[in-house]
Design a protein around this motif. Sequence first.
Motif, PDB file in Angstrom:
ATOM      1  N   THR A  30       0.824  -1.220   0.000  1.00 57.23           N
ATOM      2  CA  THR A  30       0.000   0.000   0.000  1.00 57.23           C
ATOM      3  C   THR A  30       0.850   1.258   0.000  1.00 57.23           C
ATOM      4  O   THR A  30       0.387   2.311  -0.419  1.00 57.23           O
ATOM      5  N   LYS A  31       2.085   1.166   0.469  1.00 57.86           N
ATOM      6  CA  LYS A  31       2.979   2.336   0.509  1.00 57.86           C
ATOM      7  C   LYS A  31       3.774   2.502  -0.788  1.00 57.86           C
ATOM      8  O   LYS A  31       4.484   3.484  -0.941  1.00 57.86           O
ATOM      9  N   ASN A  32       3.649   1.547  -1.701  1.00 56.78           N
ATOM     10  CA  ASN A  32       4.369   1.588  -2.968  1.00 56.78           C
ATOM     11  C   ASN A  32       3.547   2.396  -3.980  1.00 56.78           C
ATOM     12  O   ASN A  32       2.493   1.958  -4.424  1.00 56.78           O
ATOM     13  N   ASN A  33       4.041   3.570  -4.334  1.00 62.58           N
ATOM     14  CA  ASN A  33       3.301   4.436  -5.252  1.00 62.58           C
ATOM     15  C   ASN A  33       3.275   3.927  -6.691  1.00 62.58           C
ATOM     16  O   ASN A  33       2.545   4.463  -7.518  1.00 62.58           O
ATOM     17  N   ASP A  34       4.076   2.907  -6.995  1.00 61.44           N
ATOM     18  CA  ASP A  34       4.049   2.318  -8.335  1.00 61.44           C
ATOM     19  C   ASP A  34       2.840   1.394  -8.509  1.00 61.44           C
ATOM     20  O   ASP A  34       2.498   1.033  -9.626  1.00 61.44           O
ATOM     21  N   VAL A  35       2.222   1.029  -7.404  1.00 59.64           N
ATOM     22  CA  VAL A  35       1.046   0.151  -7.449  1.00 59.64           C
ATOM     23  C   VAL A  35      -0.174   1.016  -7.737  1.00 59.64           C
ATOM     24  O   VAL A  35      -0.329   2.104  -7.178  1.00 59.64           O
ATOM     25  N   GLN A  36      -1.042   0.515  -8.610  1.00 60.87           N
ATOM     26  CA  GLN A  36      -2.231   1.266  -8.989  1.00 60.87           C
ATOM     27  C   GLN A  36      -3.084   1.590  -7.764  1.00 60.87           C
ATOM     28  O   GLN A  36      -3.189   0.789  -6.835  1.00 60.87           O
ATOM     29  N   LYS A  37      -3.705   2.747  -7.807  1.00 66.96           N
ATOM     30  CA  LYS A  37      -4.504   3.205  -6.678  1.00 66.96           C
ATOM     31  C   LYS A  37      -5.634   2.230  -6.356  1.00 66.96           C
ATOM     32  O   LYS A  37      -5.917   1.965  -5.187  1.00 66.96           O
ATOM     33  N   SER A  38      -6.267   1.685  -7.361  1.00 70.49           N
ATOM     34  CA  SER A  38      -7.374   0.750  -7.120  1.00 70.49           C
ATOM     35  C   SER A  38      -6.889  -0.501  -6.369  1.00 70.49           C
ATOM     36  O   SER A  38      -7.573  -1.012  -5.482  1.00 70.49           O
ATOM     37  N   VAL A  39      -5.692  -0.957  -6.717  1.00 67.70           N
ATOM     38  CA  VAL A  39      -5.111  -2.133  -6.044  1.00 67.70           C
ATOM     39  C   VAL A  39      -4.755  -1.774  -4.609  1.00 67.70           C
ATOM     40  O   VAL A  39      -5.046  -2.535  -3.674  1.00 67.70           O
ATOM     41  N   ARG A  40      -4.152  -0.609  -4.417  1.00 69.32           N
ATOM     42  CA  ARG A  40      -3.804  -0.171  -3.051  1.00 69.32           C
ATOM     43  C   ARG A  40      -5.055  -0.059  -2.184  1.00 69.32           C
ATOM     44  O   ARG A  40      -5.057  -0.482  -1.023  1.00 69.32           O
ATOM     45  N   ASN A  41      -6.124   0.490  -2.735  1.00 71.02           N
ATOM     46  CA  ASN A  41      -7.372   0.633  -1.975  1.00 71.02           C
ATOM     47  C   ASN A  41      -7.956  -0.720  -1.601  1.00 71.02           C
ATOM     48  O   ASN A  41      -8.450  -0.904  -0.485  1.00 71.02           O
ATOM     49  N   MET A  42      -7.899  -1.675  -2.531  1.00 77.65           N
ATOM     50  CA  MET A  42      -8.408  -3.015  -2.240  1.00 77.65           C
ATOM     51  C   MET A  42      -7.580  -3.654  -1.122  1.00 77.65           C
ATOM     52  O   MET A  42      -8.119  -4.278  -0.213  1.00 77.65           O
ATOM     53  N   ILE A  43      -6.267  -3.463  -1.173  1.00 72.64           N
ATOM     54  CA  ILE A  43      -5.391  -4.043  -0.152  1.00 72.64           C
ATOM     55  C   ILE A  43      -5.653  -3.383   1.203  1.00 72.64           C
ATOM     56  O   ILE A  43      -5.624  -4.052   2.242  1.00 72.64           O
ATOM     57  N   LYS A  44      -5.965  -2.102   1.198  1.00 69.93           N
ATOM     58  CA  LYS A  44      -6.310  -1.423   2.454  1.00 69.93           C
ATOM     59  C   LYS A  44      -7.567  -2.038   3.067  1.00 69.93           C
ATOM     60  O   LYS A  44      -7.671  -2.179   4.285  1.00 69.93           O
ATOM     61  N   GLU A  45      -8.525  -2.423   2.217  1.00 70.46           N
ATOM     62  CA  GLU A  45      -9.729  -3.121   2.701  1.00 70.46           C
ATOM     63  C   GLU A  45      -9.359  -4.445   3.355  1.00 70.46           C
ATOM     64  O   GLU A  45      -9.883  -4.798   4.402  1.00 70.46           O
ATOM     65  N   VAL A  46      -8.465  -5.175   2.715  1.00 71.21           N
ATOM     66  CA  VAL A  46      -8.015  -6.460   3.255  1.00 71.21           C
ATOM     67  C   VAL A  46      -7.330  -6.240   4.608  1.00 71.21           C
ATOM     68  O   VAL A  46      -7.576  -6.987   5.566  1.00 71.21           O
ATOM     69  N   LEU A  47      -6.499  -5.218   4.687  1.00 70.49           N
ATOM     70  CA  LEU A  47      -5.813  -4.911   5.946  1.00 70.49           C
ATOM     71  C   LEU A  47      -6.814  -4.596   7.060  1.00 70.49           C
ATOM     72  O   LEU A  47      -6.650  -5.063   8.190  1.00 70.49           O
ATOM     73  N   MET A  48      -7.838  -3.820   6.737  1.00 70.42           N
ATOM     74  CA  MET A  48      -8.846  -3.504   7.752  1.00 70.42           C
ATOM     75  C   MET A  48      -9.538  -4.774   8.224  1.00 70.42           C
ATOM     76  O   MET A  48      -9.778  -4.940   9.419  1.00 70.42           O
ATOM     77  N   ALA A  49      -9.832  -5.673   7.296  1.00 71.32           N
ATOM     78  CA  ALA A  49     -10.479  -6.934   7.662  1.00 71.32           C
ATOM     79  C   ALA A  49      -9.568  -7.779   8.560  1.00 71.32           C
ATOM     80  O   ALA A  49     -10.034  -8.395   9.522  1.00 71.32           O
ATOM     81  N   LEU A  50      -8.284  -7.799   8.253  1.00 72.74           N
ATOM     82  CA  LEU A  50      -7.342  -8.588   9.055  1.00 72.74           C
ATOM     83  C   LEU A  50      -7.154  -8.004  10.453  1.00 72.74           C
ATOM     84  O   LEU A  50      -6.984  -8.744  11.422  1.00 72.74           O
ATOM     85  N   LYS A  51      -7.174  -6.690  10.551  1.00 67.48           N
ATOM     86  CA  LYS A  51      -6.906  -6.028  11.836  1.00 67.48           C
ATOM     87  C   LYS A  51      -8.150  -5.906  12.717  1.00 67.48           C
ATOM     88  O   LYS A  51      -8.027  -5.619  13.906  1.00 67.48           O
TER      89      LYS A  51
END
Length: 98
Positions: A30-51
Amino acid sequence: MTSSSTKKEQKEKENQERLARAVETLDAITKNNDVQKSVRNMIKEVLMALKDEKSGSVSVRAANAISLLDSATQSPQMQSHIRTMLWQVVSTLESIRE
């Protein structure tokens, strides 16, 4: 302390370590700016679910995250090295057991 409670504590500790490893990898993505924003946002959702400890045990949260990540890795626009990292996270999460 009985042997079974020691084994249970050991398993819980291993699960927490695996969860922490998965979260660490996802945070890095999520901190890698080379990753597409949509992918980063999806991963942030996964992180919220895990935490979110209110959403169930570690294994339940891991299973939910695996489901989200599985659909995310199907995205054709995702970079292959990010997909590979997500598969590694899925593998780590799959090793979490009750």
